[in-house]
Motif scaffolding. Structure first.
Motif, PDB file in Angstrom:
ATOM      1  N   THR A 103      -7.913   2.838   9.348  1.00 46.33           N
ATOM      2  CA  THR A 103      -7.074   2.248   8.940  1.00 46.33           C
ATOM      3  C   THR A 103      -6.272   4.064   7.647  1.00 46.33           C
ATOM      4  OG1 THR A 103      -8.246   1.998   7.149  1.00 46.33           O
ATOM      5  CG2 THR A 103      -7.640   0.200   8.535  1.00 46.33           C
ATOM      6  N   SER A 104      -4.733   3.121   6.873  1.00 49.84           N
ATOM      7  CA  SER A 104      -3.782   4.557   6.620  1.00 49.84           C
ATOM      8  C   SER A 104      -3.027   3.688   5.828  1.00 49.84           C
ATOM      9  CB  SER A 104      -3.611   5.613   7.455  1.00 49.84           C
ATOM     10  OG  SER A 104      -2.864   6.710   6.694  1.00 49.84           O
ATOM     11  N   SER A 105      -3.012   3.967   4.576  1.00 51.09           N
ATOM     12  CA  SER A 105      -2.016   3.071   4.726  1.00 51.09           C
ATOM     13  C   SER A 105      -0.418   4.202   4.055  1.00 51.09           C
ATOM     14  CB  SER A 105      -2.228   3.573   2.195  1.00 51.09           C
ATOM     15  OG  SER A 105      -1.714   5.476   1.521  1.00 51.09           O
ATOM     16  N   SER A 106      -0.232   4.746   5.147  1.00 50.81           N
ATOM     17  CA  SER A 106       0.740   6.269   5.438  1.00 50.81           C
ATOM     18  C   SER A 106       1.121   5.759   7.256  1.00 50.81           C
ATOM     19  CB  SER A 106       0.763   7.130   5.233  1.00 50.81           C
ATOM     20  OG  SER A 106       1.910   7.668   5.374  1.00 50.81           O
ATOM     21  N   ASN A 107       2.354   5.518   7.946  1.00 53.76           N
ATOM     22  CA  ASN A 107       2.624   5.458   9.180  1.00 53.76           C
ATOM     23  C   ASN A 107       2.556   7.443   9.772  1.00 53.76           C
ATOM     24  OD1 ASN A 107       2.727   2.534   9.454  1.00 53.76           O
ATOM     25  ND2 ASN A 107       4.756   2.724   8.107  1.00 53.76           N
ATOM     26  N   ASN A 108       2.320   8.151   8.904  1.00 53.23           N
ATOM     27  CA  ASN A 108       2.015   9.537   8.663  1.00 53.23           C
ATOM     28  C   ASN A 108       1.000   9.559   8.846  1.00 53.23           C
ATOM     29  OD1 ASN A 108       5.271  10.209   9.800  1.00 53.23           O
ATOM     30  ND2 ASN A 108       5.856  10.045   7.188  1.00 53.23           N
ATOM     31  N   ILE A 109       0.141  10.180   9.486  1.00 58.80           N
ATOM     32  CA  ILE A 109      -1.287  10.638   9.593  1.00 58.80           C
ATOM     33  C   ILE A 109      -1.843  11.735   9.426  1.00 58.80           C
ATOM     34  CG2 ILE A 109      -3.826   9.738  10.435  1.00 58.80           C
ATOM     35  CD1 ILE A 109      -2.459   7.102  10.900  1.00 58.80           C
ATOM     36  N   THR A 110      -2.565  12.206   9.050  1.00 63.58           N
ATOM     37  CA  THR A 110      -2.381  14.551   8.983  1.00 63.58           C
ATOM     38  C   THR A 110      -3.740  14.178   9.555  1.00 63.58           C
ATOM     39  OG1 THR A 110      -2.310  14.598   6.950  1.00 63.58           O
ATOM     40  CG2 THR A 110      -0.570  14.574   7.875  1.00 63.58           C
TER      41      THR A 110
END
Length: 442
Positions: free
Chosen positions: A228-235
């Motif tokens: 899961t990620s709070s952003s749609n850009n996952i680095t």
């Protein structure tokens, strides 16, 4: 200076000019030959410095990670995500499913006539780690006033406010700047006349505003592992790879491929080879001697240039096997040739081969970088030679000035001598005429 020619009949100015010119010619020609040679050598040194600078620039690109470890990604169409890869990304394939996207929290107030006074006091907006306090004063408390006050206080952080003019009136819309649950909004009030309670959003306590978009985290599955990620850009999901989620595609899996960017590597390596061949070719041409025409080049026999040529060829020869494995052939004249098919095959079998050869602190690239740095640095070989040649050119200017002074002195001396001779001849002619008259009278 006009001198009579009635005595001897000799054109003294012309004769003096010819004699001075004859004296001047061999010395002037010697100086001119030296000056021309120095200028030719200076031009050749400048050309060599330019060629070696070009080689260093091309080498610098190979020495950087993006020069030898360039990566490219391949994502199927309509996969719901895009991807980019840095040089640190590992070559491989990954099955990816975009389960859901991260969304930004959005709240909407009830509709009010545009001129309605909402209330006074202080709005306290919490958005993630941001806490924004907004003072709402009497006379500046319409929906439009409150919208402007919130944006001014937030200054682009945490939340943004806007207005929507619907059929039922004007609505204040608050949108979290950050997606995911980390950017979730909470709005409370303090002080004032209590009218700002219409803008409160504090679940479990009071919620006057309507949640139109729920704050949600993105969810993605890679090779069966959920993240899961709070952003749609996952680095940080795949080291060196940035995933940008575009559309939820639950229950659909797409393959992301990370591979060596052969096209970029070929371009970078070919640029190096072209620059290398230019440098090698120039060291040969400026030191060449044409036996048929018996003509020397600008720097024929120059030990410095021949030494640089030898260093380039020696370092390449010491790495002949590694170069050959990458499709680079050393020709008999010292130049290099790239076989792109062999390079593609080599990198497919060993993606790190190019990096090992040109990267690091001890390989071919490092040694060549040290050599080029020493000759191109300030006061290095090229600068020192250029300084020496420029100093020599100044001496030739001095020699020209000295020659001019000597020839002017010689002209004065010759003129004086011939003038004296002319005066003597004139006197002798006068005496001869007188004697002839006397003899005639007898």
């Amino acid at each position: 200076m006009a001198i009579s020619t009635l005595g001897s009949g000799i054109d003294i100015p012309s004769l003096v000019s010819q004699l001075v010119a004859a004296e001047r010619a061999p010395v002037e020609n010697r100086i001119a030959r030296g000056e021309t040679a120095a200028k030719t050598q200076l031009s050749a040194i400048g050309a060599l410095k330019g060629a070696f600078s070009g080689l260093k620039t091309a080498l610098d690109k190979l020495r950087k990670e993006d020069g030898t470890n360039a990566r490219i990604t391949n994502v199927p169409e309509k996969a719901g995500f895009t991807a980019t890869a840095a040089t640190s990304a590992a070559v491989g394939e990954y099955d990816i499913e975009v389960v859901s996207l991260a969304t930004a929290h959005k709240l909407t107030s009830a509709g009010k006539p545009a001129e309605t006074k909402i209330g006074t006091g202080k709005l306290i907006i919490e958005a993630g780690d941001e806490k924004i306090e907004v003072e709402i004063k009497e006379g500046r408390n319409t929906m439009a006033d409150i919208r402007s006050a919130i944006n001014a206080a937030a200054a682009g952080k945490g939340v943004s406010a806007s207005l929507v003019n619907a059929d039922d009136g004007q609505h204040l819309v608050l949108t979290a700047n950050d997606t995911g649950t980390e950017g979730k909004l909470r709005i409370t009030t303090t002080g004032g006349d209590g009218g700002l309670s219409a803008l409160v959003y504090d679940p479990g306590v009071q919620t006057s505003m309507t949640e139109t978009v729920k704050a949600a985290d993105a969810k993605v599955v890679v090779d069966g592992m959920e993240r899961t990620s709070s952003s749609n850009n996952i680095t940080d999901l795949l080291p060196g790879v940035t995933l940008t989620l575009k559309e939820a595609k639950p229950d659909e899996t797409f393959t992301l491929k990370v591979s060596t960017d052969d096209a970029a590597l070929k371009t970078t390596l070919q640029s190096f080879i072209s620059a290398y061949n230019t440098a090698i070719g120039l060291t040969k041409s400026v030191t060449a001697y044409n036996a048929e025409t018996k003509t020397s080049s600008a720097l024929t026999g120059d030990s410095m240039v021949r030494g640089l040529q030898a260093q380039l060829r020696t370092m390449a020869s010491e790495n002949v096997v590694a170069l050959k494995d990458l499709g680079v052939k050393i020709n008999t004249d010292g130049t290099l040739t790239l076989n792109t098919a062999d390079m593609t095959k080599a990198l497919a079998e060993d993606p790190g081969a190019l990096s090992r050869l040109f990267g690091g602190e001890e390989g071919y690239g490092a040694k060549l970088e040290d050599m080029l740095g020493s000759v191109l640095e300030d006061n290095g070989l090229f600068d020192s030679r250029s300084d020496s040649l420029n100093a020599r050119l100044k001496t030739y200017n001095t020699q020209y000035e000295d020659l001019d002074r000597r020839m002017e002195s010689l002209k004065t001396r010759y003129t004086a001598q011939f003038t004296a001779m002319e005066q003597m001849v004139t006197q002798l002619q006068g005496s001869s005429g007188f004697l002839a008259q006397q003899l005639g009278s007898l």
